[in-house]
Design a protein around this motif. Structure first.
Motif, PDB file in Angstrom:
ATOM      1  N   MET A 209     -55.056 114.989 -18.551  1.00 36.76           N
ATOM      2  CA  MET A 209     -54.333 115.976 -19.355  1.00 36.76           C
ATOM      3  C   MET A 209     -54.810 117.385 -19.042  1.00 36.76           C
ATOM      4  O   MET A 209     -53.999 118.317 -18.880  1.00 36.76           O
ATOM      5  N   TRP A 214     -51.831 119.731 -19.979  1.00 41.55           N
ATOM      6  CA  TRP A 214     -51.049 119.107 -21.057  1.00 41.55           C
ATOM      7  C   TRP A 214     -51.885 119.184 -22.334  1.00 41.55           C
ATOM      8  O   TRP A 214     -52.855 118.447 -22.503  1.00 41.55           O
ATOM      9  N   THR A 215     -51.523 120.066 -23.223  1.00 39.19           N
ATOM     10  CA  THR A 215     -52.294 120.264 -24.454  1.00 39.19           C
ATOM     11  C   THR A 215     -51.582 119.728 -25.698  1.00 39.19           C
ATOM     12  O   THR A 215     -52.117 119.835 -26.800  1.00 39.19           O
ATOM     13  N   VAL A 217     -49.886 116.261 -26.785  1.00 38.14           N
ATOM     14  CA  VAL A 217     -49.721 114.890 -26.307  1.00 38.14           C
ATOM     15  C   VAL A 217     -49.535 113.958 -27.499  1.00 38.14           C
ATOM     16  O   VAL A 217     -50.248 114.061 -28.510  1.00 38.14           O
ATOM     17  N   VAL A 243     -57.176 119.732 -26.376  1.00 34.26           N
ATOM     18  CA  VAL A 243     -55.892 119.031 -26.332  1.00 34.26           C
ATOM     19  C   VAL A 243     -55.589 118.512 -27.735  1.00 34.26           C
ATOM     20  O   VAL A 243     -56.470 117.967 -28.406  1.00 34.26           O
ATOM     21  N   VAL A 276     -45.539 114.359 -23.048  1.00 34.09           N
ATOM     22  CA  VAL A 276     -46.490 113.391 -22.500  1.00 34.09           C
ATOM     23  C   VAL A 276     -46.919 112.460 -23.631  1.00 34.09           C
ATOM     24  O   VAL A 276     -47.308 112.923 -24.711  1.00 34.09           O
TER      25      VAL A 276
END
Length: 870
Positions: A209, A214-215, A217, A243, A276
């Motif tokens: 991530m 990608w923070t 999820v 995240v 995600v």
């Protein structure tokens, strides 16, 4: 309840029964097919080859769950047969090795494990009993050969099997994911885990991530103790790495999972802004969500999961397009030599008694064996290698690798037994060997060996290593072919920087995304902006605020702006610090040049006035105003004008030492001269009285003494200042954003204001005396001019104090220079310009006759006004 009754029957049954008695006490139940291969010693294998056919539970049009429509139909999981073949392959290798178990052959018996406690318990008892009609505590002759069980693809299956096998201290080796619950040797002393610890799985997923930024999820986790442990680990790591979890969905167990997964979870996933999704679960939870997802197209999502959630294995009617291009963390395994060759040559004809293989072959190749002999294939050139990934995987999975190692662990334990022979007993004919399974525990606990590819295998779970992971990309090609492409790996114990690798150019993303997808709650704050958290929302949801004055953000997504060093300032975009330029009140800049010219002009004007007074020194107007005091005052004012030049230009040590003392002393001389002139006027008026004692002071040096004493006091103050805390060159990097101001630091502000205060005290005294003497009758009386000049002087310096305090940088210096020039000019203009006017433009007023005439007129007026004055 049935499970408890079943266990009760097992415990209460007789310990030994002959065949006739056995027929009176058995559980009549058809447990389905098994596959048996004889040997001197037998290993039991429990594998989930069939799962419950759950499509009949759902009403596809209405999305309603109907428990009354349950049908006892089971669907074959063809891909799981890879695990059976791994066990068969390992057994064949062991039997071919003349050094491992000489003169002893291993056999096996394969059982299916069901998603039912009762059926799993019955299968376990069938292993112990060895009869199709299960008899508790009875075993047939061939069952005496069983030494260990390999099974337990999941925690639930392992616990179900252990509930029976543990009663007989039967060694159970699990090949499913490592679980800390099974490590409890108090409750599970006979259970051994072959899988490496997957405690780093959450860490690897979060590293993925972070790599792709990608923070935001989503998390879909199975609702079990193992799922809770994973959820705790991944959330803790996500918090450390910044995240956030957009949502957390838990897949419940049992029939309830179908309705919940079908209705709630897809709706929540589809409604989330997270692109995600992390999925963590087992076979049952995977099937539940796969059935549900085909009615809610979630193509826009990127899925991250482990190899235990196998997208490639599914029911025929399930659409797997949703999970296309998923990223899968699979335990690293090495390719076992000749395993693929073994799979290529494996056919039902090679194992005619293997009913599982026949069923699997029939399902995978869509052919039937009901009308032909089993040794014939439905295709002459058919091979497992021809099957698509959804049916069979030619590579050795992590589960199959664990099974392979488990067989060798049992073999090496038996090898240790052969070396000692201490645990062996023989039948009377000395042709068969008997080994009580529970006597293997002491050997299994400590066994360690290197397998055929050089990996070291431990049965001691404390020494069990943490798993390494391959990151694979599940891809469905345009022609429908499904492939797993390795795109990276995660090695937890490798040095930082070498532990995680990813090949972005190899990854094939979902068709929705042309480039790497984004999954954030708020878009990235660009350089020059900082993140401002939204109240009541996750830390990943924020607004972008510009950096305040004097600060920058030279990276994206910064929580706080950075303050520029004192010698630098932010550029317009506030993403970079630029060097500041040194500046000061220079002679060359317009302001400095104007002040310099003004100082020289006023000084020159003062010199001209001195010349005029010297030229007309014998005239009444010059003589009447005390020439000595006038010259002293004019010389002091000229020095005051010139002292302002010390404040202009680059500050040096010499300039800083001389600035304030010279300014204070010259101004003190000027003000004390005015005070002396004022006192002289008062004394002159009083001396006109016949009996006045003031006559003797007019000709004395009393006025000069006033100047000397007042100036001496100021010199003393300045001397103490220079000795205790002298001024020095300093820099001011804060007053102007783009410049560093070079200035003189006063050293002691108290001393500085003491100098100003003393001058103010003298000025106030001069003003008071002059104001009281402003109406005294005398020719060329200066009291009025002095009063006005002191009023101007005091007004300038009273205004100076607040202005000086509120000014910064060069402006502060300019304010002080302006105050020096304006106050000095006020004194010069108010006192001497009227005299010069008379001298130059009205010379007739500057004669003795005019003086006598004015004196006589003023005397008569004074006598009338003060008739009793003597």
């Amino acid at each position: 309840m049935f499970s408890l009754l079943f266990l009760f029957l097992v415990l209460e049954a007789p310990q030994s029964l002959n065949h006739k008695e056995a027929s009176l006490c058995f559980l009549k139940r058809d447990l389905g097919p098994t596959h048996y291969m004889d040997g001197d010693l037998i290993i039991g294998g429990f594998f989930p080859l069939f799962i419950y056919e759950s499509t009949r539970m759902l009403s596809w049009k209405s999305f309603n769950f109907n428990p009354k429509r349950l049908n006892n139909l089971y669907q074959l999981q063809e891909k799981h047969y890879n695990q059976v073949l791994a066990l068969m392959f390992a057994v064949e290798e062991v039997n071919k090795d003349p050094n491992l178990l000489p003169n002893i052959t291993l056999g096996f018996q394969i059982y299916n494990t069901y998603s039912s406690d009762v059926r799993t318990l019955e299968s376990s008892l069938m292993l112990l009993s060895g009869k199709r009609l299960i008899v508790p505590n009875y075993h047939c002759e061939k069952q005496q050969k069983s030494v260990a069980v390999i099974g337990g693809a999941s925690l639930d299956l392992s616990i179900q099997m252990a509930s029976i096998l543990e009663l007989y201290k039967f060694p159970q080796i699990t090949y499913g994911p490592f679980d800390s619950i099974l490590s409890d040797k108090v409750h599970f002393p006979s259970v051994y885990q072959m899988a490496p610890k997957d405690s780093a799985l959450a860490l690897g997923m979060v590293r993925l991530m972070v790599h792709f930024n990608w923070t935001w999820v989503g998390l879909v986790i199975i609702d079990t103790a193992r799922g809770e442990t994973f959820l705790w680990d991944i959330r803790e790591e996500m918090n450390r790495k910044g995240v956030c979890a957009a949502f957390i969905e838990k897949i419940p167990l049992g029939l309830k999972s179908l309705t919940y997964s079908f209705n709630v979870i897809p709706r929540n996933i589809h409604g989330s802004s997270a692109n995600v999704i992390v999925i963590y679960g087992d076979l049952d939870s995977r099937m539940a969500l796969q059935y549900a997802q085909q009615y809610r197209k979630l193509y826009k999502k990127v899925w991250i999961t482990s190899s235990h959630w196998d997208f490639t294995m599914r029911h025929h009617s399930v659409n797997v397009e949703t999970f296309n291009r998923a990223l899968i963390f699979a335990g690293q395994t090495k390719e076992i030599p000749s395993f693929k060759s073994f799979l290529r040559t494996s056919k039902p004809a090679k194992y005619p008694q293997d009913i599982f293989f026949k069923k699997m072959w029939n399902s995978a190749f869509q052919c039937s064996f009901h009308h032909i002999k089993y040794h014939q294939d439905c295709s002459q050139n058919a091979s497992l290698e021809m099957l698509p990934l959804r049916y069979f995987d030619m590579s050795m999975s992590s589960l199959s690798y664990n099974i392979y190692n488990a067989v060798y662990a049992v073999a090496w334990a038996l090898h240790e037994v052969l070396l000692t022979r201490s645990e062996m007993e023989y039948w009377r004919d000395e042709e068969s060997v008997i080994l009580y399974p529970w006597k293997l525990h002491s050997l299994l606990r400590n066994i360690q060996f290197n397998n055929s590819v050089g990996d070291q295998v431990f049965m001691d779970e404390k020494r069990n290593p943490v798993a390494n992971y391959d990151i694979t990309n599940f891809v469905i090609l345009d022609n429908g072919t499904e492939v797993l492409v390795k795109v990276g790996e995660f090695i937890p114990h490798a040095p930082l920087g070498e532990d995680f690798s990813i090949r972005e150019n190899v990854i094939m993303w979902n068709q929705i995304y042309i480039k790497t997808p984004r999954s954030v709650c708020s878009e990235i704050c660009g350089s020059g902006f900082r993140k401002s958290a939204r109240k009541g929302e996750s830390m990943c949801c924020f607004d972008c605020m510009p950096c305040p004055e004097g600060e920058i953000a030279n990276q994206t997504d910064m929580d706080q702006c950075i303050v520029c060093p004192e010698d630098e300032y932010p550029n317009r975009e506030r993403n970079r610090c630029l060097p500041k330029f040194e500046t000061f009140l220079s002679f060359r800049e317009p302001l400095g040049m104007t002040l310099t010219c003004t100082a020289f002009v006023l000084c020159f004007l003062t010199v001209m006035i001195i010349g005029i007074f010297v030229k007309h020194q014998n005239t009444p107007i010059v003589k009447a105003n005390n020439r000595t005091l006038s010259y002293t005052l004019l010389l002091s004012l000229s020095q005051c004008f010139l002292s302002s030049l010390l404040f202009i230009g680059k500050p040096t040590s010499a300039k800083c030492l001389l600035q304030q003392p010279i300014f204070g002393i010259t101004f003190t001389m000027a003000i004390s001269s005015i005070l002396a002139k004022t006192i002289t006027v008062v004394l002159a008026f009083k001396a006109t009285r016949p009996v006045s004692r003031s006559r003797k002071w007019l000709g004395s040096r009393a006025p000069i003494s006033v100047i000397f004493i007042c100036s001496l006091i100021q010199v003393t103050i300045c001397g103490i200042w220079l000795l205790v805390s002298p001024p020095f060159p300093d820099v001011d990097p804060h007053s102007e954003p783009k410049h560093i101001i070079l200035k003189c630091n006063e050293g002691s502000l108290i001393a500085f204001y003491f100098v100003l205060g003393y001058m103010g005290l003298l000025a106030l005294g001069s003003f008071t005396v002059a104001f009281l003497a402003r109406n005294l009758p005398d020719t060329f009386n200066e009291a009025k001019f002095i009063t006005f000049s002191m009023l101007v002087f005091c007004s300038v310096w009273i205004s100076f104090l607040p202005t000086y305090q509120s000014s910064k940088g060069k402006t502060m210096v300019a304010v002080e220079v302006f105050s020096i020039l304006s106050s000095s000019a006020g004194l010069l203009g108010c006192i001497f310009i009227p005299k010069c006017y008379v001298i130059l433009l009205k010379p007739q007023w500057n004669t003795q006759e005019w003086v006598n005439h004015k004196s006589f007129a003023r005397s008569r007026h004074h006598s009338k006004a003060f008739p009793h004055a003597s």
